[in-house]
Design an enzyme around this catalytic site. Structure first.
Site: not given
Lengths: 485, 103
Positions: A77, A152, A176
């Protein structure tokens, strides 16, 4: 090469048996990403040169037969910093930023031989539940490209669900990891707060952020978490609790597990078909030998309100550092230092980030502090107490991960509070610092449904054992997104 | 708190504190959005928190010490590569005052 029908264990065997080299595995992974990412837009950056160099070094040293991650490619990420590799947290304000060191999770995985192949799209600074707030691109759901991937960590979830990488790292501040894992039909684990170092994680809300893992199956997930967990001198909130071998007791036996099902997680607002799917999952756990009782977590409905105050307050403080001076985006034609601060932030942050900075600043400002920030922190105490009462008598809490399946892009655009309410089932875990996982539980209208497993602090093993038993009984991981195989 | 609403003036004040500039239409939009968010967050007023201690962190919060030895030093040149403008070992920024030419 895609990873839709394989897993880390099988790849490890191939590497050990020299059916493929680490370099070829990286090359084929990158070639597949190149080919498929026009469909998914999961990646922001690929790390070709670095990944090939690392893989070559592994081939030269020889694959470690006792280390399942040796030579395994993975995705990162983009809020986890990577030395010399552009790291933006999907924000314009960090355009072109190349960190000079690695996040602890990245350096630990490298020590174990895992090879980072790219950085994954996300909501800007991890603020969002759809990955739509990214400054750079819109990631598409692995199962239906007209639907949001969740967020997210949307890029991380999609990269694994679409078979681009065998595993990916994400972060989870209010859901997330678990929510996008649910939306894409894969396993997503948010460990106990303190289990994994946050050193090198671009901070959103420091008392809630935690790094975790996306995989296709439970055992792979346990392997990766074990490789990166544990005390780190660079993060004072990382715990010195011993890290057990999370893969050790994955035998399908959950006889005597005491499972609690919170009534509030099946309240109005949760889609009926999701309730039915998860209730069927709970029945399966009962068949496997667990006992099941209904319980109450009475402060659940206040979680969203308390979370948005606390997380935004922490974010408003953490994001003060973005001022255009030392790194990232700096606007043209500014005359004074003050002007530089204001223009950098005004042009560099997106609307969702601004919204949360303003909410946080307001919550912390004189006259609002007691009614907002302190009040929310008190409600957080009550939420913790709710959980501790349940864990005095139960091993595991089981519930839906999300109130609905993946929805269309652009929904709730003018109503941020509607999007926020979608996090109602994932936020409480972060508020209490608990470990939580989403595991695939079935489908509604062709879209994946996630079942959430929550345990007490540092009891990830309990989650892995139950999730493994469930996964082996249902074998839902055999169903993969169509069209791109 | 229950009936509290956020005004456009408050939004502009908070934006100023956070070093954000808002156009007129943005100020309207954020007032509307923050108002809707306030409708949610003000529900906390219903919760009885008398004598409840606030939780700001869920860790044990003990002090972690290490030897006072510098590490990762000598990275100033690497760090400077990320600065939008630099000269020698220093980061360049605009003047604090606009050459006294304000107003």
């Amino acid at each position: 090469m895609n990873f839709l029908h394989t897993d880390i264990q099988k790849l490890h065997e191939k590497l050990v048996n020299k059916e493929i080299t680490a370099v070829d595995l990286v090359k084929e992974t990158l070639a597949n990403i190149e080919q498929t990412d026009a469909t998914y837009d999961a990646f922001l950056t690929t790390m070709t040169d670095k990944a090939l160099a690392e893989a070559a070094a592994i081939d030269e040293a020889g694959i470690d037969p006792d280390n399942v991650l040796s030579g395994i490619p993975y995705g990162i990420k983009d809020n986890l910093i990577t030395k010399d590799v552009t790291t933006t947290a999907a924000s314009k304000i960090l355009e072109g930023f190349k960190p000079i060191y690695d996040a602890t999770v990245v350096s630990r995985l490298r020590e174990q031989g895992a090879v980072g192949v790219g950085k994954l799209n996300m909501d800007e600074f991890a603020m969002g539940s759809t990955t739509e707030t990214s400054y750079y691109k819109q990631t598409k759901n692995a199962w239906d490209q007209t639907k949001v991937p969740g967020g997210s960590s949307g890029g991380s979830a999609v990269s694994v669900a679409a078979g681009q990488v065998p595993f990916a790292l994400g972060t989870d501040t209010g859901g997330s990891i678990r929510q996008p894992a649910a939306f894409n039909g894969i396993v997503g684990m948010k460990p106990t707060y303190g289990r994994v170092s946050r050193f090198g994680v671009i901070a959103f809300a420091s008392s809630l952020d935690q790094v975790g893992v996306f995989t296709r199956n439970v055992k792979d997930n346990a392997s990766v978490l074990g490789a990166m967990a544990g005390m780190d001198v660079n993060d004072q909130t990382s715990s010195d609790q011993p890290v057990p071998d999370f893969t050790a007791h994955l035998d399908g036996d959950i006889k005597g597990f005491r499972i609690a099902v919170p009534a509030e997680y099946f309240a109005e607002g949760v889609d009926n078909q999701i309730k039915e799917t998860v209730r069927a999952g709970i029945d399966k756990l009962r068949e496997l030998g667990a006992t099941v009782d209904e319980v109450s977590l009475p402060h659940t409905k206040y979680g969203v309100a308390a979370y948005y105050i606390l997380a935004s307050a922490e974010a408003s403080s953490n994001l003060q550092r973005f001022d255009g001076i030392r790194y990232g985006f700096r606007p043209e034609n500014v005359k004074t230092l003050e002007d530089l601060y204001v223009q950098t932030r005004t042009q560099g942050f997106g609307d969702e980030v601004k919204r949360r900075i303003m909410l946080g600043t307001y919550s912390l400002s004189a006259g609002s502090y007691d009614a907002f920030f302190k009040k929310a922190a008190q409600v957080r105490t009550l939420m913790n107490d709710d959980f501790q009462k349940v864990f005095a008598e139960y091993d595991l809490i089981v519930a839906p991960t999300t109130p609905n399946v993946a929805y269309d892009f652009g929904a709730n655009q003018d109503d941020p509070e509607v999007t926020y309410m979608n996090d109602v089932l994932t936020i409480p875990v972060n508020m209490a610092g608990l470990p939580g996982m989403s595991v695939p539980a079935g489908f509604v209208d062709g879209l994946p449904v996630g079942m959430q497993l929550i345990a007490n602090r540092y009891q990830e093993e309990t989650i892995y054992r139950a999730a493994y038993a469930y996964e082996q009984a249902t074998r839902l991981f055999e169903k993969v997104p169509g069209g791109k195989d | 708190m229950a009936n509290e609403q956020i005004t456009r003036e408050e939004v502009e004040h908070v934006a100023n504190l956070a070093k954000l500039a808002l156009t007129d239409s943005e100020a309207d939009m954020f007032t509307d959005h923050l108002g809707k968010i306030f409708d949610v967050v003000t529900t906390l007023a219903e919760v009885d928190t008398e004598n409840v201690k606030p939780t700001y962190s869920v860790t044990e919060m003990h002090t972690v010490l290490r030897d006072d030895v510098a590490n990762n030093a000598h990275q100033s040149q690497e760090l400077l590569h990320n600065a939008p403008e630099h000269q020698d070992t220093l980061i360049k920024v605009p003047a604090i005052l606009d050459g006294g030419a304000k107003d």
